[in-house]
Design an enzyme around this catalytic site. Structure first.
Site, PDB file in Angstrom:
ATOM      1  N   ASP A   1      46.457  26.719  52.434  1.00  0.00           N
ATOM      2  CA  ASP A   1      47.127  27.805  53.261  1.00  0.00           C
ATOM      3  C   ASP A   1      46.762  27.660  54.709  1.00  0.00           C
ATOM      4  OD1 ASP A   1      48.627  29.813  53.983  1.00  0.00           O
ATOM      5  OD2 ASP A   1      47.561  31.247  52.733  1.00  0.00           O
TER       6      ASP A   1
ATOM      7  N   GLU B   1      49.578  36.002  49.954  1.00  0.00           N
ATOM      8  CA  GLU B   1      48.523  34.928  50.072  1.00  0.00           C
ATOM      9  C   GLU B   1      47.162  35.176  49.750  1.00  0.00           C
ATOM     10  OE1 GLU B   1      50.562  32.771  53.978  1.00  0.00           O
ATOM     11  OE2 GLU B   1      49.214  34.450  54.396  1.00  0.00           O
TER      12      GLU B   1
HETATM   13  C1  5RP Z   1      51.842  33.373  57.029  1.00  0.00           C
HETATM   14  C2  5RP Z   1      50.426  33.202  57.403  1.00  0.00           C
HETATM   15  C3  5RP Z   1      50.464  31.652  57.747  1.00  0.00           C
HETATM   16  O1  5RP Z   1      49.527  30.788  56.815  1.00  0.00           O
HETATM   17  C4  5RP Z   1      49.861  31.601  59.325  1.00  0.00           C
HETATM   18  O2  5RP Z   1      50.867  32.271  59.997  1.00  0.00           O
HETATM   19  C5  5RP Z   1      49.957  30.218  59.862  1.00  0.00           C
HETATM   20  O3  5RP Z   1      51.120  29.547  60.134  1.00  0.00           O
HETATM   21  P1  5RP Z   1      51.566  28.321  60.855  1.00  0.00           P
HETATM   22  O4  5RP Z   1      50.903  27.215  59.931  1.00  0.00           O
HETATM   23  O5  5RP Z   1      53.160  28.270  61.046  1.00  0.00           O
HETATM   24  O6  5RP Z   1      50.972  28.253  62.174  1.00  0.00           O
HETATM   25  O7  5RP Z   1      49.585  33.722  57.290  1.00  0.00           O
HETATM   26  O8  5RP Z   1      51.588  34.945  56.613  1.00  0.00           O
END
Ligand code: 5RP
Length: 223
Positions: free
Chosen positions: A84, A106
Site C-alpha cells: 500500500d 486499507e
Molecule cells: C489512500 C491512501 C494512499 O495510500 C495514500 O494517500 C498515498 O497515495 P499516493 O500513492 O497517491 O501518494 O492512504 O487512502
C-alpha cells in the site's frame, strides 16, 4: 528526479516481492497504481498467478483492467502480503493514510495480512507525523461531530468534491483534521477512535513491517 518516477521505482521494487500463488492485499493511490501495472505485466509475461484483495472499488477496477484476479476479503484466508501507499511515514514506521479516501478498507486488509509493506517516494518521509489526519465517519450527526472536534482544537473539515461531500466506498463521510505536528500519535489515535460517529482514523501505528522508500539516492528499505 520527478516524484512519479520515484513512486514507480518503489512500486516495481515491491513487485519483486510477489511470488506466484500468493494472496495479495492491494492498496489504493497513485503509487499503488504503478504496483498494479507491474503485477499485470508479470502476470502476462511470466504467467504468474496471484489472487488480489482490493482496498477500494477504484483498486478493484484497476486490478481487473490489468487482468488480475480480484477476491473478496471474506473469501480468502490470511493475506500473504499487502502493498500500500502512505501519506507520511516517520522513523518508527508509523504513518498517516487516507488522503485517497480508502483508509477503512486499507486498515481492514492490513490487519488481515501476514506482511504489510508501504511503498513511498522520499517526500513522504518525515521526522514526526504531521499534517492531515483523516477520519471516516457516519453521516448521521456529522455536523455535531464537526462541532465537537472543533471545540477540541482539532481543526476539522468535511472533505468535499465537485458534487458535495466525498463518499467512501462504504458510503460514509470523511473528515480531515489539520493538525500540524502530532505530539502523541498513540494518545490521539485512541482518543479519535473512541468518539461516537468515528468509524476509523487514518493513523496507522505499529502496523507496517517494511517501507520501500524511493529517493534520489536510490531505494531504501526501512524495517
Ligand atoms: C489512500 C491512501 C494512499 O495510500 C495514500 O494517500 C498515498 O497515495 P499516493 O500513492 O497517491 O501518494 O492512504 O487512502
Amino acid at each position: 528526479m520527478d516524484i512519479s518516477q520515484l513512486k514507480k521505482e518503489a512500486a516495481l521494487k515491491a513487485c519483486q516481492m510477489v511470488e506466484g500463488g500468493m494472496t495479495l492485499g492491494v492498496g489504493t493511490g497513485s503509487t499503488v497504481a504503478y504496483f498494479i501495472e507491474g503485477l499485470g505485466k508479470r502476470s502476462k509475461e511470466e504467467g504468474m498467478e496471484v489472487r488480489c484483495v482490493p482496498t477500494s472499488i477504484r483498486c478493484a477496477q484497476a486490478l481487473k483492467k490489468s487482468g488480475l484476479e480480484v477476491c473478496d476479503i471474506d473469501r480468502v484466508g490470511r493475506i500473504d502480503l499487502t502493498v500500500d501507499g502512505a501519506d507520511a511515514v516517520d522513523p518508527n514506521l508509523d504513518g498517516l493514510k487516507g488522503l485517497g479516501g480508502a483508509l477503512l478498507w486499507e486498515k481492514i486488509v492490513a490487519e488481515n495480512s501476514d506482511r504489510y509493506v508501504w511503498i513511498v517516494d522520499q517526500s513522504k518521509l518525515v521526522d514526526r507525523l504531521k499534517g492531515k489526519v483523516c477520519l471516516e465517519v457516519v453521516k448521521f450527526g456529522f455536523e455535531k461531530l464537526l462541532e465537537e472536534l472543533e471545540e477540541c482544537g482539532l481543526n476539522p473539515s468535511l472533505r468535499k468534491g465537485e458534487n458535495g461531500p466525498v463518499l467512501t466506498d462504504s458510503s460514509n463521510y470523511l473528515i480531515d483534521l489539520d493538525l500540524g505536528e502530532i505530539e502523541d500519535p498513540a494518545f490521539l489515535a485512541t482518543d479519535l477512535k473512541q468518539r461516537t460517529g468515528v468509524i476509523e482514523q487514518g493513523m496507522f501505528l505499529g502496523m507496517a513491517d517494511e517501507v520501500i522508500a524511493a529517493t534520489e539516492g536510490g531505494i531504501k528499505i526501512l524495517k
